[in-house]
Design a protein around this motif. Structure first.
Motif, PDB file in Angstrom:
ATOM      1  N   ARG A 121      19.254   4.864  10.253  1.00 25.70           N
ATOM      2  CA  ARG A 121      20.209   4.644  11.338  1.00 25.70           C
ATOM      3  C   ARG A 121      19.590   3.916  12.518  1.00 25.70           C
ATOM      4  N   GLU A 122      18.298   4.176  12.764  1.00 24.20           N
ATOM      5  CA  GLU A 122      17.692   3.642  13.985  1.00 24.20           C
ATOM      6  C   GLU A 122      16.478   2.761  13.726  1.00 24.20           C
ATOM      7  N   SER A 123      15.488   3.267  12.993  1.00 20.45           N
ATOM      8  CA  SER A 123      14.250   2.486  12.856  1.00 20.45           C
ATOM      9  C   SER A 123      14.502   1.154  12.159  1.00 20.45           C
ATOM     10  N   LEU A 124      15.383   1.153  11.170  1.00 18.47           N
ATOM     11  CA  LEU A 124      15.631  -0.076  10.412  1.00 18.47           C
ATOM     12  C   LEU A 124      16.828  -0.850  10.958  1.00 18.47           C
ATOM     13  N   ALA A 125      17.275  -0.498  12.156  1.00 18.02           N
ATOM     14  CA  ALA A 125      18.481  -1.136  12.707  1.00 18.02           C
ATOM     15  C   ALA A 125      18.269  -2.630  12.947  1.00 18.02           C
ATOM     16  N   GLY A 126      17.025  -3.075  13.018  1.00 19.43           N
ATOM     17  CA  GLY A 126      16.750  -4.485  13.238  1.00 19.43           C
ATOM     18  C   GLY A 126      16.428  -5.229  11.958  1.00 19.43           C
ATOM     19  N   ASP A 127      16.663  -4.610  10.835  1.00 19.64           N
ATOM     20  CA  ASP A 127      16.271  -5.204   9.554  1.00 19.64           C
ATOM     21  C   ASP A 127      17.476  -5.153   8.612  1.00 19.64           C
ATOM     22  N   ARG A 128      17.302  -5.719   7.441  1.00 23.41           N
ATOM     23  CA  ARG A 128      18.365  -5.686   6.444  1.00 23.41           C
ATOM     24  C   ARG A 128      17.863  -4.852   5.277  1.00 23.41           C
ATOM     25  N   HIS A 153      26.376  -0.133   6.315  1.00 29.46           N
ATOM     26  CA  HIS A 153      27.427  -0.279   7.333  1.00 29.46           C
ATOM     27  C   HIS A 153      28.803  -0.389   6.687  1.00 29.46           C
ATOM     28  N   ARG A 210      22.567  -3.094  -2.315  1.00 32.14           N
ATOM     29  CA  ARG A 210      23.441  -4.254  -2.188  1.00 32.14           C
ATOM     30  C   ARG A 210      23.382  -5.041  -3.485  1.00 32.14           C
ATOM     31  N   ARG A 262      24.539   8.063  23.687  1.00 34.00           N
ATOM     32  CA  ARG A 262      24.808   8.871  22.500  1.00 34.00           C
ATOM     33  C   ARG A 262      24.168   8.239  21.273  1.00 34.00           C
ATOM     34  N   PRO A 294      23.996   6.523  17.521  1.00 35.12           N
ATOM     35  CA  PRO A 294      24.787   5.406  17.015  1.00 35.12           C
ATOM     36  C   PRO A 294      26.139   5.884  16.488  1.00 35.12           C
ATOM     37  N   HIS A 350      31.125  -2.218   9.948  1.00 36.34           N
ATOM     38  CA  HIS A 350      31.557  -3.608  10.071  1.00 36.34           C
ATOM     39  C   HIS A 350      31.377  -4.423   8.790  1.00 36.34           C
TER      40      HIS A 350
END
Lengths: 433, 433
Positions: free
Chosen positions: B145-152, B217, B256, B332, B334, B339
């Motif tokens: 949810r957080e650490s990988l939020a900048g990655d795919r 997501h 995916r 709060r 995420p 999306h």
């Protein structure tokens, strides 16, 4: 993206390996990252030392600037990837004063200026995030800061430097000496031209200090971190560890220590013999892994790439999204937590087992002298192996039972003056599985 | 604690193994947890079905109540540890309406009502946190949810159920059949009296669906998760895997999948053959581990205790501190992120390698029939081993090259009607190292 949402401007300082990857991903994955952040993330500029340097074509030339000062002042999030300490510190503080949140991968800066950076960020109410500063892509900072916030971490132990792990791994599998393995690491791009920061344990010490501060809610002075690098590790040491069912790894260890004067914190970096059953023993090549030993959770391990441009960029961008989310929804990352204020431990507070290797005269009575020297310091022996050399001397490998670290250090010093001992070859801590 | 700071009231619903440990730690570590949260955490009450049940003496009797409804309405944070879905859901929604943040370990509830719970929490602006619902103490939910939020994240693969991992491990090391190993797991408290949820993969399916929703997501319907448990795994299957240099593990896999119709999401739970070099192959006993394969970060592994009272309580309390911090500093966790809205993949979208074991008549020509059946479905063979039985039949172990999953499923069906094939013994996916 809803076009009405205000955008956040991101300033990237430094455009080396990691900076280039951060820029690439911000541009290529901009829509996706913006959707996750809840607002449009706009790359406002990239501060570099020179506009003339040749760069990866993914870096837009029109975003480059040498005026880092004015860039940070118009940023919502400052991403510091330039390295070094003085200028990086000045720019970060300038950004904080201007109200920007900060994401940095700069472990040396953090370890040396942790208190000041946090005080200023906390006073300004902005985020200071640094997942990428410890173990690259491995999300151990968030693990310690947030996931384990409801538990009591007793010990953090990890392989925190990929270069030295590659070197020790290559020595183990190929039988090379340390110089040959470092040269190979340099050829592969795992080690810098000047490998001092890695090989002598400075890099691991900075990371261990950062994790200790987070895990134990206490400021840790880098000068209180004991540090021994891998220059002294020989193929024979590795072979002796193998015979004992183990491997030699460079470990960063941060732990709480109970003492009669209250709880203290010990942070140490040194090569150690790990039994093969230990979860860190199988960490190969340039990978990193950190084990958290917590009262309720038990042992948790985080494992992954400890360095590399895209890998480190992943951790940086996770922090950028977190900082952006805080801008959108309010709130911020945990502030500095120093309520425990534990004192640094001394060697007399610590226990250890040790593998001591000695070159001794190959004649009767030497083992008796060695045993006596150990006993005089209150150190008892778990096992002894003696192997004849080809020059009238023999190699003695002694593994001790757990003893006080100060006693062990005095013992190894005394052994060098013990009758029949020709040379102290090595002395390494031995970890339990 | 500064006495001026307002306190937050915590309602615990359920006082079983995990609830008892959460209560114990909240009371024993209350000061420390309050310091980290930035406000006093006050245990307001513990909702139970009966006041008469005998309980661990750490549970204060005066905090027990059977009136869960009024307890949740006066709570700032509702900690749901009662299990089940209907009443748990009603109480959680009641808490959300009253403005409480929610921490839950209830994977079955989350997997089945993910959308509704999140919509209501997001509408109310409160946190919905559930680190303990997936892999116990292992902080993989926050990682995704957080650490990988900048990655795919491309793929999530893990050992998400400790009971079945214990069972398969015991079968591997002790040679037991599945029933004997389940009985042993029940004796040790690793398996429930009714082991269905674990053994048939329902528990792992719920966890895999939750991780898939977070990683991609996209809302994931539990009915789109393909699921095969471990009841069919025999000691002979495990031996065949061992001969091929692997082990059999029950995996949860979310990934995916690129298709001509666009990207889709596949979520599968099934036993698979893992080569010994795979990082999940060495996960022993009741432990859990989850590997995230991300575009930039590469492979990250999270490892630790997948269940147990204190271990799960650690994850619950980490979330309680996070929810409390948000109350104090604003902001709060995420919100639900949907999306991407990817469609579920079909077998035709997926590729796999398979280890197929057949009992065949021990006579010339059978291998030709089998090879022909495979070729007719476009499946090519990587290796074949034939071993004579003691009854005129032989065992044939075929490992295929990668092929489309629908073709493989048609192939295994067709093999059962192939001349010379007496029985399809097993067919398992084979993972790459």
């Amino acid at each position: 993206m809803p076009s009405a949402a205000p955008s956040l401007s991101i300033a990237v300082l430094g455009c080396g390996t990691v900076g280039t990857q951060v820029v690439r991903l911000l541009l290529e994955q901009g829509e996706e990252l913006s959707a996750r952040a809840g607002t449009r993330l706009e790359l406002a500029g990239i501060a570099v030392r020179s506009l003339e340097t040749e760069r990866d074509p993914v870096v837009p030339r029109d975003l480059l600037t040498t005026d880092a000062e004015s860039l940070v002042e118009r940023a919502d999030v400052v991403v510091e990837l330039m390295g070094g300490t003085e200028r990086a510190r000045d720019l970060i503080l300038r950004g904080i004063e201007a109200g920007a949140s900060v994401v940095t991968a700069n472990k040396a800066l953090l370890a040396s200026q942790y208190g000041e950076l946090f005080s200023r960020a906390d006073a300004a109410g902005v985020d200071l995030l640094f997942e990428a500063a410890v173990a690259g892509a491995v999300p151990v900072v968030r693990g310690v800061r947030e996931s384990l916030a409801g538990d009591r971490i007793e010990r953090v132990i990890g392989i925190m430097n990929g270069t030295t792990n590659y070197v020790l791994d290559a020595m183990t599998t190929a039988g090379w000496d340390v110089d040959a393995a470092v040269t190979r690491a340099q050829e592969l791009g795992y080690a810098e031209a000047d490998p001092t920061a890695d090989v002598d344990g400075h890099d691991a010490a900075a990371k261990a200090a950062i994790l200790a501060a987070l895990a134990f809610h206490t400021r840790v002075d880098l000068r209180d971190v004991t540090r021994e690098g891998i220059r002294g590790v020989t193929p024979e040491d590795i072979e002796a560890a193998r015979e004992a069912g183990g491997v030699i790894k460079l470990l960063g260890i941060a732990e709480r220590v109970a003492t009669p004067q209250g709880e203290r914190v010990a942070v140490q970096v040194h090569p150690a013999v790990l039994p093969l059953e230990h979860p860190l023993a199988s960490v190969r090549g340039a990978f990193n892994a950190v084990v958290l030993e917590a009262q309720a959770a038990g042992r948790l391990m985080f494992y992954g790439a400890g360095a590399g441009g895209p890998e480190t960029a992943s951790a940086v961008l996770g922090d950028v999204v977190a900082a952006a989310r805080h801008r959108v929804t309010g709130g911020r990352a945990p502030a500095e937590s120093t309520h425990a204020t534990l004192a640094p431990a001394r060697p007399a507070d610590l226990g250890a087992r040790m593998q001591i290797r000695l070159r001794v005269a190959d004649r009767p009575g030497v083992l008796a002298h060695v045993s006596t020297a150990l006993a005089q310091h209150g150190v008892s022996i778990e096992s002894v192996r003696q192997r004849p050399g080809d020059d009238g001397s023999a190699t003695l490998t002694v593994v001790t039972h757990e003893a006080r670290l100060d006693a062990l250090l005095r013992t190894t010093a005394a052994l060098q003056a013990t009758t029949g001992v020709e040379e102290l070859l090595s002395a390494y801590r031995v970890e339990q599985a």
